[in-house]
Write an enzyme that holds these catalytic residues in place. Structure first.
Site, PDB file in Angstrom:
ATOM      1  N   LYS A 259      51.210  37.619  15.225  1.00  0.00           N
ATOM      2  CA  LYS A 259      50.395  38.651  14.567  1.00  0.00           C
ATOM      3  C   LYS A 259      49.322  37.994  13.716  1.00  0.00           C
ATOM      4  CE  LYS A 259      53.781  39.220  10.855  1.00  0.00           C
ATOM      5  NZ  LYS A 259      53.645  39.790   9.554  1.00  0.00           N
TER       6      LYS A 259
ATOM      7  N   TYR B  70      29.317  26.250 -10.266  1.00  0.00           N
ATOM      8  CA  TYR B  70      29.223  27.577 -10.893  1.00  0.00           C
ATOM      9  C   TYR B  70      30.126  27.637 -12.127  1.00  0.00           C
ATOM     10  CZ  TYR B  70      26.779  29.644  -6.895  1.00  0.00           C
ATOM     11  OH  TYR B  70      25.866  29.960  -5.932  1.00  0.00           O
TER      12      TYR B  70
HETATM   13  C1  LIG Z   1      59.376  42.061  10.971  1.00  0.00           C
HETATM   14  C2  LIG Z   1      58.961  40.632  10.874  1.00  0.00           C
HETATM   15  N1  LIG Z   1      59.667  39.700  11.527  1.00  0.00           N
HETATM   16  C3  LIG Z   1      59.335  38.395  11.492  1.00  0.00           C
HETATM   17  C4  LIG Z   1      58.248  37.964  10.766  1.00  0.00           C
HETATM   18  C5  LIG Z   1      57.930  36.491  10.718  1.00  0.00           C
HETATM   19  O1  LIG Z   1      58.170  36.012   9.412  1.00  0.00           O
HETATM   20  P1  LIG Z   1      57.933  34.478   9.046  1.00  0.00           P
HETATM   21  O2  LIG Z   1      56.491  34.235   9.226  1.00  0.00           O
HETATM   22  O3  LIG Z   1      58.354  34.382   7.619  1.00  0.00           O
HETATM   23  O4  LIG Z   1      58.782  33.698   9.979  1.00  0.00           O
HETATM   24  C6  LIG Z   1      57.496  38.882  10.055  1.00  0.00           C
HETATM   25  C7  LIG Z   1      56.366  38.437   9.246  1.00  0.00           C
HETATM   26  O5  LIG Z   1      55.981  38.967   8.265  1.00  0.00           O
HETATM   27  C8  LIG Z   1      57.851  40.263  10.116  1.00  0.00           C
HETATM   28  O6  LIG Z   1      57.149  41.193   9.468  1.00  0.00           O
END
Ligand SMILES: Cc1ncc(COP(=O)(O)O)c(C=O)c1O
Length: 366
Positions: free
Chosen positions: A35, A255
């Site tokens: 994602k 800055y």
């Molecule tokens: C439902 C779910 N599963 C797994 C993950 C993966 O988590 P991580 O990046 O901490 O392994 C996420 C990430 O936010 C998530 O929302």
């Protein structure tokens, strides 16, 4: 001559980290969580490299899943938050997407659509209080989905709130609540573990793990780097020195003139800034490397540039010298400490401005 800022992504490192996750939980199938553009690493490139190996991919929303299919990714793709609109279920059926169902509205949309979905992950709220049904609600969702004859397999999932904190007993409590719910349902496969849980908690056998940040070689734990956990960091963000000047003790920089030289030293200007994803609130002292030597941020981060000094004030800079912002000897987790954030955020907030180079040169250990 192009602006020299480059994010170099080692795709074999990601593959190796995926294999490591599976080795730690050998009875489980594993989603590769890609994602948010694979946490800034490039979802299409990462998914293409893992497509023959990953059991499935996981994304946050249908747009991300459709982008994978358009890029030719054939593995199953799971929507971690399920659908946001009724009409997404037809697309899920068409493209073979799996999805979480966490509330009655998503269920009703699915039943009304008549769509056939291979796997649905009913989400239990075990304590995070963000998404998911309570025990009774989850049992009800499972029963209705099973009775619908629209779903190949119904599984039970949850997401821990504190798995990255090994001293917090909430994870044990949430796991117990999850297992009680599972027991009440009877026979059902589980999916509970993000990276932190995969690496450090005792999780149910079988079912599906959901490694995200660990795929990219970054630690989910405070005070420990991905490398120290046996992971291979996948991203190196590098640039070059574009200007050099000498500072006298007492001279100020940038800055707000927020940095003051406490001794005579050289100052280099480097082509990277918050317009690229290098966080503006990163404090002076944040580690980096110039020409292979330890150096540090000196002054406020601008949109396109930062100013830096060597740790050793007697060292001098040259235009064109290589600068590593993170990666290699500069763990992104350590840079994140100076930006009051976590490695997750630094890589995920990368913009499209750096040049992205993908390579597969690193050796894959079995
Ligand atoms: C439902 C779910 N599963 C797994 C993950 C993966 O988590 P991580 O990046 O901490 O392994 C996420 C990430 O936010 C998530 O929302």
């Amino acid at each position: 001559m192009a602006r020299p800022l480059t994010a170099t992504i080692d795709l074999n490192a990601i593959l190796q980290n995926y294999r490591y996750a599976k080795k730690l939980q050998p009875t489980c199938n594993a989603f590769a969580v890609v994602k948010s553009n694979a946490y800034g690493h490039g979802a299409i490139e990462v998914a293409r490299h893992l497509d023959n190996e990953a059991d499935a991919f996981a994304v946050a929303a249908i747009e991300e899943a459709l982008a994978l299919r358009e890029a030719g990714i054939t593995s199953p793709v799971m929507l971690l938050e399920g659908v946001f609109e009724a009409n997404e279920w037809a697309l899920c059926e068409q493209h073979g997407f799996w999805a979480a169902v966490e509330n009655k509205t998503q269920l009703d949309w699915l039943l009304a659509s008549g769509a056939r979905i291979e796997k649905i992950f009913v989400k239990l709220d075990s304590g995070m209080r963000r998404l998911g049904a309570d025990k009774a609600g989850a049992c009800d969702l499972v029963e209705k989905l099973r009775n619908s004859n629209q779903v190949g397999e119904v599984l039970l999932m949850t997401h821990f709130s504190c798995a990255d904190d090994l001293s917090d007993i909430s994870t044990m409590e949430q796991l117990t609540y999850f297992e009680r719910t599972r027991h009440q349902i009877g026979s059902i496969e589980a999916s509970v573990a993000n990276s932190a849980a995969i690496m450090k908690w005792a999780i149910p056998e079988g079912g599906w793990i959901r490694p995200g940040i660990m795929l990219y070689g970054i630690s989910p734990f405070v005070g420990i780097t991905g490398q120290q956990l046996g992971l291979v960091p996948a991203m190196t963000l590098s640039s070059k020195v574009i200007s050099v000047r000498s500072l006298k003790k007492g001279e100020k920089v940038g800055y707000g003139l927020s940095y003051e030289a406490l001794e005579d030293h050289q100052l280099a200007t480097v082509a990277v800034g918050y317009g690229d994803g290098y966080a503006r609130h990163t404090q002076s002292g944040a580690p980096l490397e110039v020409n292979g030597l330890p150096a540090a941020l000196a002054g406020r981060v601008s949109m396109d540039m930062i100013t830096v000094r060597f740790a050793d004030a007697s060292e001098s800079f040259d235009i064109g010298q290589e600068v590593v912002l993170w990666g290699g000897n500069v763990p992104v987790e350590n840079v994140a400490d100076y930006a009051s954030t976590i490695g997750y955020e630094l890589v995920t907030r990368m913009t499209t401005r750096p040049h992205y180079h993908y390579h597969t040169v690193s050796e894959i250990k079995s």
